[in-house]
Structures are given as C-alpha cells and as structure tokens.
Motif scaffolding. Sequence first.
Motif, short mmCIF file in Angstrom:
data_model
loop_
_atom_site.label_atom_id
_atom_site.label_comp_id
_atom_site.label_asym_id
_atom_site.label_seq_id
_atom_site.Cartn_x
_atom_site.Cartn_y
_atom_site.Cartn_z
N GLN A 76 56.47 133.60 -26.85
CA GLN A 76 56.25 132.21 -27.21
C GLN A 76 56.82 131.92 -28.59
N ASP A 77 56.68 132.84 -29.54
CA ASP A 77 57.25 132.65 -30.87
C ASP A 77 58.78 132.56 -30.80
N ARG A 78 59.40 133.43 -29.99
CA ARG A 78 60.86 133.37 -29.85
C ARG A 78 61.30 132.05 -29.24
N MET A 79 60.57 131.58 -28.22
CA MET A 79 60.92 130.30 -27.58
C MET A 79 60.75 129.15 -28.57
N ASN A 80 59.68 129.16 -29.35
CA ASN A 80 59.47 128.10 -30.34
C ASN A 80 60.58 128.12 -31.38
N GLY A 81 60.99 129.31 -31.81
CA GLY A 81 62.09 129.41 -32.77
C GLY A 81 63.39 128.86 -32.21
N GLU A 82 63.68 129.20 -30.95
CA GLU A 82 64.89 128.69 -30.31
C GLU A 82 64.85 127.17 -30.17
N LEU A 83 63.72 126.63 -29.78
CA LEU A 83 63.59 125.16 -29.68
C LEU A 83 63.76 124.50 -31.04
N LEU A 84 63.22 125.10 -32.07
CA LEU A 84 63.37 124.55 -33.41
C LEU A 84 64.82 124.57 -33.85
N ARG A 85 65.54 125.67 -33.56
CA ARG A 85 66.96 125.73 -33.91
C ARG A 85 67.75 124.66 -33.17
N ARG A 86 67.45 124.44 -31.90
CA ARG A 86 68.16 123.40 -31.13
C ARG A 86 67.86 122.01 -31.68
N MET A 87 66.62 121.77 -32.06
CA MET A 87 66.27 120.45 -32.62
C MET A 87 66.99 120.21 -33.93
N ILE A 88 67.08 121.24 -34.76
CA ILE A 88 67.79 121.09 -36.04
C ILE A 88 69.27 120.83 -35.78
#
Length: 117
Positions: A76-88
């Motif tokens: 879940q932490d990896r997925m949240n990090g990936e989503l945050l990178r895509r949003m940025i």
Amino acid sequence: MVSKNYKPCTDPAKTTPYLVERRTGLRGQHIGAAPAPRGSMRRQTLALLNERDPEIPYVKFENALRDLVCSFMERQDRMNGELLRRMIDLQYRMEDIEADLPVVNRKEHANDAGAPQ
C-alpha cells in the motif's frame, strides 16, 4: 418395641416417596470441584498456546499473519508513492500547458482580428 404415642401416617401425599435420579453414573458426570474461573482458564489457554510445542502452532501462525499484514502495508505504501508521483507529474504538465496556452491564444486572436504582427 413400639411407643404408645406412635400413629401410622395415612396421608398419601406424605407417604409417597419422591423419585430421585442419580446423575453421576448415568450421565457420565462426576462429583468434583467447581469449574475454574474463566480468567484463569484463559491464562492457561494462552500459556498452552505459547508453549514450545503446542498442538496448535499459534506462534507460527502469529508470525505468518504479521508477515502478511506487513507485506500488505508495504504494498500500500508503494502504491501510494506511485500515485503521488503521478499526481505531481500531472501537476507539472498542467502548469506547462497553462503557461503555453496564453501565448497560443494571443497569436490566434491577433490573426483573427487582422491586426499587423
């Protein structure tokens, strides 16, 4: 020798014996100590589960469950990090498009109005 004051009882309610069921032998129950309180039984159960070689491998199950939960949390932490990178990344792209947009609009309006460039 019978006493002179003795009178036989003739009341059938008093003379009828009441039936008693012996439970110990018939039902497999035994006369023993009262059952242990629940708190001590729970403590004993936990001690049995945590001993070195229990029938139920509670410690192994607890370790496996902890590993499973931790792997879910890491995923879940990896997925949240990936989503945050895509949003940025999307935010930077939108800023670039918005920065280029007024320049394109000014050129189009200038061409439509027929004004000299």
